[in-house]
Design an enzyme around this catalytic site. Structure first.
Site, mmCIF file in Angstrom:
data_model
loop_
_atom_site.group_PDB
_atom_site.id
_atom_site.type_symbol
_atom_site.label_atom_id
_atom_site.label_comp_id
_atom_site.label_asym_id
_atom_site.label_seq_id
_atom_site.Cartn_x
_atom_site.Cartn_y
_atom_site.Cartn_z
ATOM 1 N N HIS A 62 0.809 -1.218 0.000
ATOM 2 C CA HIS A 62 0.000 0.000 0.000
ATOM 3 C C HIS A 62 0.847 1.276 0.000
ATOM 4 O O HIS A 62 1.949 1.289 0.535
ATOM 5 C CB HIS A 62 -0.884 0.041 1.245
ATOM 6 C CG HIS A 62 -1.801 -1.122 1.361
ATOM 7 N ND1 HIS A 62 -2.164 -1.649 2.577
ATOM 8 C CD2 HIS A 62 -2.438 -1.878 0.430
ATOM 9 C CE1 HIS A 62 -2.982 -2.669 2.394
ATOM 10 N NE2 HIS A 62 -3.151 -2.833 1.092
ATOM 11 N N LYS A 71 5.749 5.694 7.481
ATOM 12 C CA LYS A 71 5.210 4.769 8.481
ATOM 13 C C LYS A 71 6.328 4.226 9.364
ATOM 14 O O LYS A 71 7.371 3.808 8.868
ATOM 15 C CB LYS A 71 4.517 3.583 7.799
ATOM 16 C CG LYS A 71 3.314 3.972 6.959
ATOM 17 C CD LYS A 71 2.726 2.772 6.255
ATOM 18 C CE LYS A 71 1.537 3.174 5.400
ATOM 19 N NZ LYS A 71 0.996 2.018 4.661
ATOM 20 N N TYR A 131 1.350 0.700 13.765
ATOM 21 C CA TYR A 131 2.146 1.645 13.003
ATOM 22 C C TYR A 131 1.650 3.065 13.164
ATOM 23 O O TYR A 131 0.470 3.324 13.305
ATOM 24 C CB TYR A 131 2.258 1.258 11.528
ATOM 25 C CG TYR A 131 0.985 1.094 10.748
ATOM 26 C CD1 TYR A 131 0.574 2.069 9.837
ATOM 27 C CD2 TYR A 131 0.209 -0.045 10.887
ATOM 28 C CE1 TYR A 131 -0.581 1.907 9.089
ATOM 29 C CE2 TYR A 131 -0.942 -0.218 10.140
ATOM 30 C CZ TYR A 131 -1.331 0.764 9.246
ATOM 31 O OH TYR A 131 -2.478 0.604 8.516
ATOM 32 N N ASP A 169 -6.341 -5.818 -2.266
ATOM 33 C CA ASP A 169 -4.952 -6.226 -2.482
ATOM 34 C C ASP A 169 -4.819 -7.197 -3.658
ATOM 35 O O ASP A 169 -3.799 -7.217 -4.340
ATOM 36 C CB ASP A 169 -4.366 -6.827 -1.211
ATOM 37 C CG ASP A 169 -4.222 -5.792 -0.100
ATOM 38 O OD1 ASP A 169 -4.382 -4.582 -0.371
ATOM 39 O OD2 ASP A 169 -3.963 -6.188 1.049
#
Length: 182
Positions: A62, A71, A131, A169
């Site tokens: 992503h 991130k 995250y 995905d």
């Protein structure tokens, strides 16, 4: 904390100092000053996320084409194989990837800066993944690279389970067809 650049120097493995004994352990999971020194810039985080996934779940790869996110990722239960892919067309490491095992046992974290696609594969029976992001989630700008793109040739670990993907995905695009960064 110890900060170690990967084969793509902007992607950094961060290992906190863990203090443990028969009672358990303690570590500082985030310190703004130490983090900024480790990555060589000030990064302001605006959102924390927490996911739980079963063995064989692959989330990613992503990124957000606008409102791009840096991130800081870690696994607090179980283990994952975490991947960052450089999708900056002007970068000398464009199209290259790095992978690191993150687990509750090794306490490692990975800094994935803006300009990278990110994903992970769950290696353990289940995993909880945390995250921090440097920009808010914006689904209208989210994009996904195909996890099995032959151009990227990511060496995902063999885990004895079939890979499980979301419909989003499953529709990931190849690097050659994806909207990427200049």
């Amino acid at each position: 904390m110890k900060a170690t650049p990967t084969a793509i120097p902007e992607v950094i493995v961060i290992e906190p100092r863990v203090f443990g004994d028969e009672r358990g352990f303690f570590y500082e999971s985030f310190n703004q000053k130490a983090f900024d020194e480790a990555v060589g810039q000030h990064v302001e985080f605006v959102q924390d996320n927490h996911s739980r996934s079963a063995k064989g779940v692959l989330r990613g790869l992503h990124y957000q084409i606008q409102q791009p996110q840096g991130k800081l990722v870690r696994c607090v239960r179980g283990a994952v194989f975490d991947v960052a892919v450089d999708i900056r067309k002007s970068s000398p490491t464009f199209g290259q990837w790095v992978g690191v095992e993150l687990s509750e046992a090794n306490h490692k974290q990975l800094w994935v800066p803006v300009g990278f696609a990110h994903g992970f594969l769950v290696l353990s029976e289940a995993a909880e993944f945390l995250y921090k992001t440097s920009e808010y989630y914006a689904p209208q700008y989210e994009r996904c690279l195909a996890w099995d793109d032959p151009t990227l040739a990511i060496s995902w670990p063999k885990i004895g389970n079939p890979i499980q993907l979301s419909s989003k995905d499953s529709a990931g695009r190849t690097l050659l067809d994806a909207e990427i960064f200049d």
